[in-house]
Structures are given as structure tokens and as C-alpha cells.
Design an enzyme around this catalytic site. Structure first.
Site, PDB file in Angstrom:
ATOM      1  N   HIS A 101       0.954  -1.289   0.074  1.00 25.08           N
ATOM      2  CA  HIS A 101       0.080   0.071   0.105  1.00 25.08           C
ATOM      3  C   HIS A 101       0.858   1.324  -0.101  1.00 25.08           C
ATOM      4  O   HIS A 101       1.985   1.180   0.295  1.00 25.08           O
ATOM      5  CB  HIS A 101      -0.865  -0.008   1.238  1.00 25.08           C
ATOM      6  CG  HIS A 101      -0.122   0.148   2.548  1.00 25.08           C
ATOM      7  ND1 HIS A 101       0.460  -0.678   3.118  1.00 25.08           N
ATOM      8  CD2 HIS A 101      -0.083   1.129   3.289  1.00 25.08           C
ATOM      9  CE1 HIS A 101       1.154  -0.350   4.125  1.00 25.08           C
ATOM     10  NE2 HIS A 101       0.819   0.903   4.347  1.00 25.08           N
ATOM     11  N   ASP A 103       0.704   4.967   1.799  1.00 24.91           N
ATOM     12  CA  ASP A 103       0.009   5.435   3.116  1.00 24.91           C
ATOM     13  C   ASP A 103      -1.194   6.452   2.668  1.00 24.91           C
ATOM     14  O   ASP A 103      -1.139   7.317   2.252  1.00 24.91           O
ATOM     15  CB  ASP A 103       0.826   6.204   3.970  1.00 24.91           C
ATOM     16  CG  ASP A 103       1.768   5.020   4.858  1.00 24.91           C
ATOM     17  OD1 ASP A 103       1.421   3.996   4.857  1.00 24.91           O
ATOM     18  OD2 ASP A 103       3.007   5.768   4.939  1.00 24.91           O
ATOM     19  N   HIS A 253       4.747   0.257   0.279  1.00 26.59           N
ATOM     20  CA  HIS A 253       5.572  -0.825   1.371  1.00 26.59           C
ATOM     21  C   HIS A 253       4.483  -1.852   1.596  1.00 26.59           C
ATOM     22  O   HIS A 253       3.497  -1.747   1.617  1.00 26.59           O
ATOM     23  CB  HIS A 253       6.054   0.195   2.563  1.00 26.59           C
ATOM     24  CG  HIS A 253       5.107   0.945   3.192  1.00 26.59           C
ATOM     25  ND1 HIS A 253       4.601   2.207   2.554  1.00 26.59           N
ATOM     26  CD2 HIS A 253       4.556   0.921   4.454  1.00 26.59           C
ATOM     27  CE1 HIS A 253       3.649   2.719   3.307  1.00 26.59           C
ATOM     28  NE2 HIS A 253       3.726   1.936   4.667  1.00 26.59           N
ATOM     29  N   ARG A 268       4.808   6.482  14.042  1.00 27.58           N
ATOM     30  CA  ARG A 268       4.991   7.059  12.644  1.00 27.58           C
ATOM     31  C   ARG A 268       4.487   8.481  12.694  1.00 27.58           C
ATOM     32  O   ARG A 268       3.359   8.805  13.264  1.00 27.58           O
ATOM     33  CB  ARG A 268       4.077   6.237  11.600  1.00 27.58           C
ATOM     34  CG  ARG A 268       4.579   6.607  10.342  1.00 27.58           C
ATOM     35  CD  ARG A 268       3.901   5.835   9.316  1.00 27.58           C
ATOM     36  NE  ARG A 268       2.602   6.391   8.930  1.00 27.58           N
ATOM     37  CZ  ARG A 268       1.382   6.164   8.263  1.00 27.58           C
ATOM     38  NH1 ARG A 268       1.324   4.647   8.043  1.00 27.58           N
ATOM     39  NH2 ARG A 268       0.377   6.665   8.114  1.00 27.58           N
TER      40      ARG A 268
HETATM   41  C1  SIN Z   1       2.957   1.357   7.768  1.00 24.67           C
HETATM   42  O1  SIN Z   1       3.171   2.544   8.208  1.00 24.67           O
HETATM   43  O2  SIN Z   1       2.150   1.072   6.900  1.00 24.67           O
HETATM   44  C2  SIN Z   1       3.581   0.223   8.593  1.00 24.67           C
HETATM   45  C3  SIN Z   1       4.851   0.216   8.301  1.00 24.67           C
HETATM   46  C4  SIN Z   1       5.490  -1.066   9.060  1.00 24.67           C
HETATM   47  O3  SIN Z   1       5.017  -1.167  10.203  1.00 24.67           O
HETATM   48  O4  SIN Z   1       6.720  -1.556   8.913  1.00 24.67           O
END
Ligand code: SIN
Length: 292
Positions: A101, A103, A253, A268
């Protein structure tokens, strides 16, 4: 530059670079911010090690690249609405981001970039995979690039957020209107580099406008498989205090949940972005090498 040992070392030729010689807990001068931003646009995801940051320092670092984004659904630590907790343990039924995805692509103006710092990591596993959507676009044939460049896709938060976070039963009116949804070009032009990137993802994209459902599903399945090819990827092995800083305009990612029931935890900070657009590179006529 205030931190003269600053160094950017590519991890693969297409995506990812380790950045060393910078302490992100300190105020950064404009030259350092420019150097990090240039590296981010070029390498699309940057990895930093051994960064000891409070939430305020984490937010201050993010703010050097733009205003911070507040997630439309997730809870946040008290007093830090711009901070998104990322956490999994033995009680987790799911984890954030365990499919390819970009973000919050369901926002009209999806985030430009995200900065994730983990303070607790499992003994092994829990890597994050990043894929370059520049490389994925560049690998398509010219007729496919041209076809995709005229298309628009719908991205929705409904199937992702329904039942979770603020959308959980009793937390908030579960009305359709409350879920974010947006239309974006299938190929977006990076506003800083001018490069083209594929901008559909399994997490949020529901369909491509103007195609039949069968055509849209088949095309999206092709694009998802294409974007997930290993030659477009870099895989990050976390340690406590590691940071990944990724450009959502040129990457997807996938957080690997292979460590159950171990704990993986961090925060985050996400930077606001602008509305995706597509700028045609050159017309078919001007590309022709055959004299008329
Ligand atoms: C995310 O921000 O999508 C999670 C990424 C992660 O936990 O590595």
C-alpha cells in the site's frame, strides 16, 4: 553543514539508501534538510540507525519537510494527534500495513512522506519491504505507459477502516459519508523530480474509472503483480532506534507480520502531501524517430 560526516549509501541501484552521520534529535540546518530531501527524492526510502528520539523530536524532524498529517482513523498518544502508533503483540489480530500500500491514498491529498521509528523489534522478522513505483513504471512498455497515463482510479478507506479504530462499533457513526475516498491518476508525476510513478495499490484502490468491472479487476491484478516484482524492492531489517523515511509519491510498502507472538512497536509521523497529478511527458508525435 553542521554534521560533516553525513553520508548517503545506496542499498540497491533502484531504491533505498542508508544515511549515516546525522543525529536527528538535534535541530537540522537548512543545508542538511535539503540534502536529506534530495536523497529522499532520489532513493525514495532512507534508512537511519541508532536514532534516540522523543515524540517531540520525531515531530520536529518531520516538520522540517512539511506540515504533519493527522490520520483519519487511528488513535494517537495523548497530546500527540500527529503521531500514529505502530504496535503488534501476542493479542494482535492484525497489524497495520501488512499488504502492499501507499499510506492513506484514500485522502484527496495523500501524505507526501512517512517517518517510522521502531523502539521495540522482534528477535527476527518484522522487516518492511519497499517497492519503487518509478522503477515499476519505467519497466512497462511504452504502449502500456501511454494507456495507463489517461486513466483515473478510485481509492477508498471504507473497506480498510470499517470496524477498526474510530470506525469500530460504537466509536463513531458508521456512515459511508464518514469514510475518506478520492480519485487519483493511475500514473502520477512526482512534483519534485518530474518522474512518473504507478499510483494504485492493493490497500486502497477499488477500481479504475471508465473500464468494465472485469477490465478494471484484470488491469489492477496485473499492476499489483507487476509492482510487487522483487527487482523493484528493498527490504529493511529493523533494530531498536532505526528509522525508515519513505516518499509516498514514489513507493509502496509492505509490513511483514511473520513474528507473531513477538512484540514490534514504534511511532510514525506522516507529512502532508498535495493532490496527485499526471503531466504527459512528451507527445507520441514528438517521440517518433521515423522521419515523416
Ligand atoms: C505502515 O506505516 O504502513 C507500517 C509499516 C511497518 O510497520 O513497517
Amino acid at each position: 553543514m553542521s554534521q560533516p560526516s553525513f553520508r548517503v549509501s545506496p542499498v540497491t541501484p533502484r531504491i533505498g539508501a542508508e544515511v549515516s552521520g546525522v543525529d536527528l534529535s538535534l535541530p537540522l540546518d537548512d543545508e542538511m534538510v535539503r540534502a536529506i530531501r534530495t536523497a529522499l527524492v532520489e532513493h525514495q526510502v532512507l534508512f537511519f540507525r541508532d536514532q534516540d528520539l522523543t515524540l517531540d523530536q520525531h515531530k520536529a524532524f518531520g516538520r522540517r519537510f512539511g506540515a504533519l498529517h493527522v490520520h483519519p482513523a487511528s488513535p494517537s498518544p495523548e497530546g500527540h494527534p500527529e503521531v500514529l502508533p505502530i504496535h503488534a503483540d501476542a493479542r494482535s489480530k492484525r497489524v497495520a500495513g501488512e499488504a502492499w500500500h501507499t499510506d492513506v491514498s484514500c485522502d484527496e491529498e495523500p501524505p507526501m512522506a512517512s517517518i517510522l521509528r521502531l523502539h521495540t523489534v522482534p528477535p527476527c522478522g518484522g522487516d518492511t519491504l519497499f517497492a519503487s513505483m518509478f522503477a515499476a513504471y519505467d519497466a512497462l512498455s511504452r504502449p502500456m505507459q501511454d494507456f495507463l497515463s489517461g486513466l483515473t482510479a478510485v481509492h477508498s478507506g471504507e473497506h480498510v477502516y470499517r470496524g477498526y479504530y474510530k470506525y469500530a462499533e460504537g466509536q463513531r457513526a458508521d456512515s459511508k459519508a464518514a469514510f475518506p475516498q478520492a480519485r487519483h491518476p493511475v500514473i502520477r508525476t512526482h512534483p519534485e523530480s518530474g518522474r512518473q510513478a504507478i499510483f494504485v495499490n492493493t490497500g486502497f484502490t477499488t477500481h479504475i474509472e471508465g473500464l468494465t468491472r472485469r477490465e478494471s479487476d484484470a488491469l489492477l491484478q496485473f499492476l499489483y503483480a507487476h509492482c510487487a516484482r522483487p527487482e523493484f524492492q528493498v527490504r529493511f531489517r529493523w533494530a531498536p532506534g532505526s528509522i525508515a523515511f519513505w516518499d509516498n509519491r514514489s513507493t509502496q510498502h509492505h509490513a511483514m507480520w511473520d513474528y507473531y507472538p513477538q512484540v514490534r512497536s514504534g511511532y510514525r509521523v506522516t507529512i502532508q502531501g498535495d493532490r496527485p497529478f499526471h503531466r504527459a511527458q512528451e507527445s507520441a508525435a514528438s517521440r517518433s524517430t521515423v522521419p515523416a
